[in-house]
Design a protein around this motif. Structure first.
Motif, PDB file in Angstrom:
ATOM      1  N   GLY A 442       0.818  -1.201   0.000  1.00 10.37           N
ATOM      2  CA  GLY A 442       0.000   0.000   0.000  1.00 10.37           C
ATOM      3  C   GLY A 442       0.854   1.255   0.000  1.00 10.37           C
ATOM      4  O   GLY A 442       1.876   1.345  -0.690  1.00 10.37           O
ATOM      5  N   GLU A 443       0.453   2.234   0.803  1.00 13.29           N
ATOM      6  CA  GLU A 443       1.132   3.535   0.817  1.00 13.29           C
ATOM      7  C   GLU A 443       2.200   3.647   1.898  1.00 13.29           C
ATOM      8  O   GLU A 443       2.853   4.679   2.027  1.00 13.29           O
ATOM      9  CB  GLU A 443       0.091   4.645   0.990  1.00 13.29           C
ATOM     10  CG  GLU A 443      -0.906   4.734  -0.169  1.00 13.29           C
ATOM     11  CD  GLU A 443      -1.917   5.854   0.033  1.00 13.29           C
ATOM     12  OE1 GLU A 443      -2.334   6.070   1.183  1.00 13.29           O
ATOM     13  OE2 GLU A 443      -2.283   6.499  -0.957  1.00 13.29           O
ATOM     14  N   TYR A 444       2.387   2.584   2.688  1.00 20.73           N
ATOM     15  CA  TYR A 444       3.403   2.633   3.738  1.00 20.73           C
ATOM     16  C   TYR A 444       4.768   2.303   3.141  1.00 20.73           C
ATOM     17  O   TYR A 444       4.921   1.337   2.389  1.00 20.73           O
ATOM     18  CB  TYR A 444       3.084   1.638   4.850  1.00 20.73           C
ATOM     19  CG  TYR A 444       4.071   1.694   5.993  1.00 20.73           C
ATOM     20  CD1 TYR A 444       3.893   2.600   7.026  1.00 20.73           C
ATOM     21  CD2 TYR A 444       5.172   0.847   6.027  1.00 20.73           C
ATOM     22  CE1 TYR A 444       4.804   2.663   8.078  1.00 20.73           C
ATOM     23  CE2 TYR A 444       6.083   0.900   7.072  1.00 20.73           C
ATOM     24  CZ  TYR A 444       5.892   1.809   8.093  1.00 20.73           C
ATOM     25  OH  TYR A 444       6.802   1.869   9.127  1.00 20.73           O
ATOM     26  N   GLU A 445       5.784   3.106   3.491  1.00 23.98           N
ATOM     27  CA  GLU A 445       7.136   2.863   3.042  1.00 23.98           C
ATOM     28  C   GLU A 445       8.038   2.670   4.250  1.00 23.98           C
ATOM     29  O   GLU A 445       8.121   3.531   5.129  1.00 23.98           O
ATOM     30  CB  GLU A 445       7.644   4.031   2.192  1.00 23.98           C
ATOM     31  CG  GLU A 445       6.924   4.179   0.857  1.00 23.98           C
ATOM     32  CD  GLU A 445       7.545   5.261  -0.007  1.00 23.98           C
ATOM     33  OE1 GLU A 445       8.608   5.797   0.384  1.00 23.98           O
ATOM     34  OE2 GLU A 445       6.976   5.565  -1.068  1.00 23.98           O
ATOM     35  N   SER A 446       8.717   1.534   4.272  1.00 24.23           N
ATOM     36  CA  SER A 446       9.631   1.253   5.368  1.00 24.23           C
ATOM     37  C   SER A 446      10.839   2.179   5.297  1.00 24.23           C
ATOM     38  O   SER A 446      11.318   2.494   4.201  1.00 24.23           O
ATOM     39  CB  SER A 446      10.085  -0.209   5.274  1.00 24.23           C
ATOM     40  OG  SER A 446      10.869  -0.563   6.388  1.00 24.23           O
ATOM     41  N   PRO A 447      11.346   2.664   6.441  1.00 18.96           N
ATOM     42  CA  PRO A 447      12.554   3.504   6.417  1.00 18.96           C
ATOM     43  C   PRO A 447      13.717   2.750   5.768  1.00 18.96           C
ATOM     44  O   PRO A 447      13.900   1.562   5.998  1.00 18.96           O
ATOM     45  CB  PRO A 447      12.828   3.756   7.910  1.00 18.96           C
ATOM     46  CG  PRO A 447      11.530   3.511   8.592  1.00 18.96           C
ATOM     47  CD  PRO A 447      10.836   2.438   7.803  1.00 18.96           C
ATOM     48  N   ASP A 448      14.481   3.435   4.954  1.00 17.24           N
ATOM     49  CA  ASP A 448      15.595   2.822   4.217  1.00 17.24           C
ATOM     50  C   ASP A 448      16.843   2.849   5.093  1.00 17.24           C
ATOM     51  O   ASP A 448      17.761   3.639   4.883  1.00 17.24           O
ATOM     52  CB  ASP A 448      15.802   3.599   2.909  1.00 17.24           C
ATOM     53  CG  ASP A 448      16.789   2.907   1.989  1.00 17.24           C
ATOM     54  OD1 ASP A 448      17.220   1.783   2.325  1.00 17.24           O
ATOM     55  OD2 ASP A 448      17.132   3.491   0.950  1.00 17.24           O
ATOM     56  N   LEU A 449      16.894   1.954   6.084  1.00 10.73           N
ATOM     57  CA  LEU A 449      17.958   2.001   7.091  1.00 10.73           C
ATOM     58  C   LEU A 449      18.814   0.745   7.138  1.00 10.73           C
ATOM     59  O   LEU A 449      19.726   0.656   7.955  1.00 10.73           O
ATOM     60  CB  LEU A 449      17.348   2.246   8.483  1.00 10.73           C
ATOM     61  CG  LEU A 449      16.644   3.594   8.681  1.00 10.73           C
ATOM     62  CD1 LEU A 449      16.014   3.671  10.064  1.00 10.73           C
ATOM     63  CD2 LEU A 449      17.615   4.743   8.476  1.00 10.73           C
ATOM     64  N   VAL A 450      18.525  -0.225   6.293  1.00  7.86           N
ATOM     65  CA  VAL A 450      19.292  -1.471   6.288  1.00  7.86           C
ATOM     66  C   VAL A 450      20.096  -1.528   4.994  1.00  7.86           C
ATOM     67  O   VAL A 450      19.550  -1.350   3.907  1.00  7.86           O
ATOM     68  CB  VAL A 450      18.369  -2.696   6.403  1.00  7.86           C
ATOM     69  CG1 VAL A 450      19.190  -3.985   6.433  1.00  7.86           C
ATOM     70  CG2 VAL A 450      17.502  -2.596   7.655  1.00  7.86           C
ATOM     71  N   ARG A 451      21.404  -1.787   5.105  1.00  7.11           N
ATOM     72  CA  ARG A 451      22.254  -1.814   3.915  1.00  7.11           C
ATOM     73  C   ARG A 451      23.443  -2.735   4.152  1.00  7.11           C
ATOM     74  O   ARG A 451      23.699  -3.166   5.270  1.00  7.11           O
ATOM     75  CB  ARG A 451      22.743  -0.407   3.574  1.00  7.11           C
ATOM     76  CG  ARG A 451      23.728   0.176   4.583  1.00  7.11           C
ATOM     77  CD  ARG A 451      24.047   1.634   4.313  1.00  7.11           C
ATOM     78  NE  ARG A 451      25.171   2.112   5.100  1.00  7.11           N
ATOM     79  CZ  ARG A 451      25.110   2.505   6.356  1.00  7.11           C
ATOM     80  NH1 ARG A 451      23.946   2.450   7.007  1.00  7.11           N
ATOM     81  NH2 ARG A 451      26.182   2.949   6.996  1.00  7.11           N
ATOM     82  N   PHE A 452      24.167  -3.003   3.063  1.00  5.17           N
ATOM     83  CA  PHE A 452      25.414  -3.762   3.130  1.00  5.17           C
ATOM     84  C   PHE A 452      26.575  -2.784   3.103  1.00  5.17           C
ATOM     85  O   PHE A 452      26.754  -2.030   2.142  1.00  5.17           O
ATOM     86  CB  PHE A 452      25.472  -4.725   1.940  1.00  5.17           C
ATOM     87  CG  PHE A 452      26.801  -5.426   1.776  1.00  5.17           C
ATOM     88  CD1 PHE A 452      27.359  -6.145   2.827  1.00  5.17           C
ATOM     89  CD2 PHE A 452      27.481  -5.373   0.561  1.00  5.17           C
ATOM     90  CE1 PHE A 452      28.591  -6.793   2.671  1.00  5.17           C
ATOM     91  CE2 PHE A 452      28.701  -6.021   0.388  1.00  5.17           C
ATOM     92  CZ  PHE A 452      29.257  -6.739   1.445  1.00  5.17           C
ATOM     93  N   ASP A 453      27.366  -2.773   4.186  1.00  9.80           N
ATOM     94  CA  ASP A 453      28.484  -1.833   4.292  1.00  9.80           C
ATOM     95  C   ASP A 453      29.552  -2.476   5.176  1.00  9.80           C
ATOM     96  O   ASP A 453      29.646  -2.206   6.375  1.00  9.80           O
ATOM     97  CB  ASP A 453      28.001  -0.509   4.894  1.00  9.80           C
ATOM     98  CG  ASP A 453      29.071   0.578   4.862  1.00  9.80           C
ATOM     99  OD1 ASP A 453      30.260   0.246   4.696  1.00  9.80           O
ATOM    100  OD2 ASP A 453      28.718   1.768   5.009  1.00  9.80           O
TER     101      ASP A 453
END
Length: 635
Positions: A442-453
């Protein structure tokens, strides 16, 4: 709900693996699928032996697959539309303007499979049972939206009895803040301090009245206040009044066919939630026949004993062989049901399951190994399904154990995971790297806080006291006993070794033991997954509250729970989503879990199966499924 973990192995040579599976295909005479189609018996792979069939004591996908056939809630699943509830036991419902009060009108022809009438009182009994703390349901939080449900489940007896008492010597807020009401888990097992004032029996309260020193009363609480609390609690216990009524849990049976519910905040998606088995009715008259309602896993769910209200009833359960359910003639919508039976097979090996499908022994698999996806796309495209699935695979951290009690270590472990590499080289099923906990919906967007680093991962690990992995203690990764789970764990193990220079062992356990080990928090890291129970972000966020049965990490945050409660009171959908994003951001900053990827569903289904449509939650309503001989129609 927890998914049966489906990380799959490194590519071993897809053509060779597929050939090995397909080389087993038999020939001659009608196949098991052909016979089953003629008999209208659906044959399904179901991954593992279920933990049980009590709707209040299970929490997994494999259990849900069976329970959905046996029981039905107020509302039912639509066969092809996501988020569209159909009438179930309730033939209609309405809400007030704020969606905080709901009335469900139950159909008069609803019956249990033994012929007993099904009434609103059965739902009240079910709510009371799942919220009974002595039952120990891991899913009780699903009813916390009801006013008073959380207080009842947490047994906040002192608050219910004393908070509004006219003669209360000091303000209730002081008592609530200072007195040990809920118990101290660090205190000696069985002591009054360990139990807390709310959980003392009448006999223990009388003993405490004679010996006040048995309980650690704070200096800020006058002696006469302590005596007042004890006297009030004893009087309540002796009155015979139920705690349910004293608290005022706002779920009531207005009459046999009317159920009224008041909620803590606006909830326009309540009908969607009632499709989940935690909201299903259970048969009081049968449960009591086999013991007290709080007794766990009694004989009431065994074949010959289990009484249900869904489209099917339990016929047989042969451990590690199959479970079979058959058409329920007492079901209110029996004329719609076109299957005569469903047979579930607990096949844990993905290759065995694929072989059975290609041998015409299954109508549908639970999953599909990555080596077989490309082969199936080429050779069996009519059977291959690759579908969106509202779920997240993650790794739980037991934050009560060093070094995982350090958020820097948890972040380092997370940043060292190459999500895209796992998807491309191991899973190969079209999954997406998880950038947060809540998958896209739907219109909910998860915070973009998980990454490979990996560079940042090494920096944080060094900051935590383990430069280049030196001195890092021995910890282990818990997963299930499926071969695919082992290979996925080995891939994670390799990433941690490559990027952090730490060695993490692997422990594999069969499904039920794996679940109980997580529940006891007897692990360091544990493979985990969550499939949405309904189409709202809270299905992923609510479970991490303190003492939540499906939390199992030891992590909690008053601030996180405050944000969830604030979101609960917001009627505007977008404003509510923003508040939930705040909560998810806080959760990800703490990182008690390591999100890895967002699921897809890869499986095989026979062309004979009709009425089986892609659904985000994969909760297919079996009463709309039918079997037709596809070979005859092709001719």
């Amino acid at each position: 709900m927890p998914s049966l973990l489906r990380p799959t192995l490194r590519t071993l040579g897809a053509a060779a693996s597929a050939a090995a599976v397909l080389g087993m295909v038999g020939c001659g005479g009608p196949s098991p699928v052909e016979k089953a189609t003629a008999e209208k018996t659906l044959l399904l792979g179901n991954a593992a032996e279920p933990q049980g069939l009590d709707p209040h004591l299970v929490s997994g996908v494999i259990e849900s697959n069976i329970i959905r056939a046996l029981f039905e809630g107020l509302c039912a699943e639509h066969p092809s539309e996501n988020g569209t509830p159909l009438p179930g036991v309730a033939e209609r419902w309405e809400a007030n303007d704020r969606f905080t009060e709901w009335t469900f009108h139950l159909r008069e022809n609803a019956r249990w499979s033994d012929g007993h009438p099904l009434t609103a009182h059965d739902f009240i009994f079910a709510f009371q049972r799942i919220l009974n703390p002595r039952l120990g349901s891991e899913y009780s939080f699903m009813l916390y939206y009801i006013i008073g449900a959380e207080d009842y489940h947490q047994r906040r007896r002192t608050k219910a009895v004393c908070a509004d008492a006219p003669a209360l010597p000091i303000p209730w807020e002081t008592i609530e803040k200072e007195v040990n009401l809920s118990g101290n888990p660090e205190a000696a097992e069985g002591s009054f301090e360990n139990k807390g004032l709310d959980h003392l029996s009448t006999a223990e309260l009388r003993q405490l009245r004679e010996e006040p020193s048995l309980f650690p009363w704070p200096a800020s609480i006058p002696r006469d206040t302590g005596k007042f609390l004890i006297d009030q609690l004893i009087a309540f216990d002796e009155s015979g009044e139920s705690l349910w009524d004293k608290i005022g849990v706002a779920a009531t049976a207005v009459d046999d066919h009317t159920l009224h519910v008041k909620l803590r905040g606006p909830m326009p998606f309540l009908p969607e939630l009632t499709k989940h088995y935690t909201w299903f009715p259970v048969p009081e008259h049968v449960i009591h026949e086999y013991g007290a309602e709080e007794n766990r896993f009694t004989e009431w769910t065994r074949p010959g004993n289990l009484v249900s209200n869904g489209a099917f009833t339990l016929k047989s359960w042969r451990i590690n062989d199959h479970i079979e359910v058959v058409r329920n003639p007492a079901y209110w919508d029996a004329d719609q049901v076109q299957l005569n039976a469903i047979r579930y097979f607990p096949i844990s090996n993905v290759y065995t399951e694929a072989r059975m499908f290609f041998n015409d022994q299954l109508h549908a698999t639970y999953t599909l190994g990555p080596e077989l996806i490309a082969y199936s796309r080429e050779h069996r495209p009519e059977s291959l399904r690759n579908e969106l699935y509202l779920g997240t695979y993650f790794i739980r951290c037991n934050v009560t154990r060093p070094p995982l009690d350090d958020p820097r270590v948890r972040h380092a472990l997370s940043l060292a995971l190459d999500q895209q590499s796992m998807i491309d080289n191991v899973l190969q099923g079209g999954q997406k790297p998880a950038r947060g906990l809540v998958p896209p919906s739907g219109e909910y967007e998860s915070p973009d806080l998980v990454r490979f680093d990996p560079e940042e991962a090494r920096r944080l690990l060094a900051e935590a006291g383990y430069p280049d992995g030196k001195g890092f203690p021995d910890i282990r990764f818990l997963t299930t006993d499926r071969e695919s789970a082992k290979r996925g764990a080995e891939a994670l193990q390799g990433m941690w070794k490559e990027h952090l220079n730490i060695s993490i062992g692997i422990d594999q356990m069969e499904w039920a033991t794996y679940l109980s080990t997580m529940f006891r928090k007897d692990y360091d890291l544990a493979a985990g997954g969550w499939i949405g129970d309904y189409l709202d972000p809270t299905t992923f966020l609510d479970m991490w509250q303190k003492d939540g049965g499906n939390n199992r990490t030891g992590w909690s945050s008053p601030e996180y729970e405050r944000l969830l409660r604030e979101a609960e009171q917001i009627a505007d959908p977008l404003a509510r989503y923003r508040k939930l994003q705040e909560a998810e951001s806080l959760f990800l900053e703490e990182r008690p879990i390591l999100p890895l990827y967002w699921y897809t569903r890869n499986y095989l289904i026979h062309p004979d199966v009709k009425g089986w449509h892609p659904l985000l939650l994969d909760n297919h309503p079996y009463k709309f499924v039918r079997l037709e001989d596809s070979s005859a129609s092709a001719e």
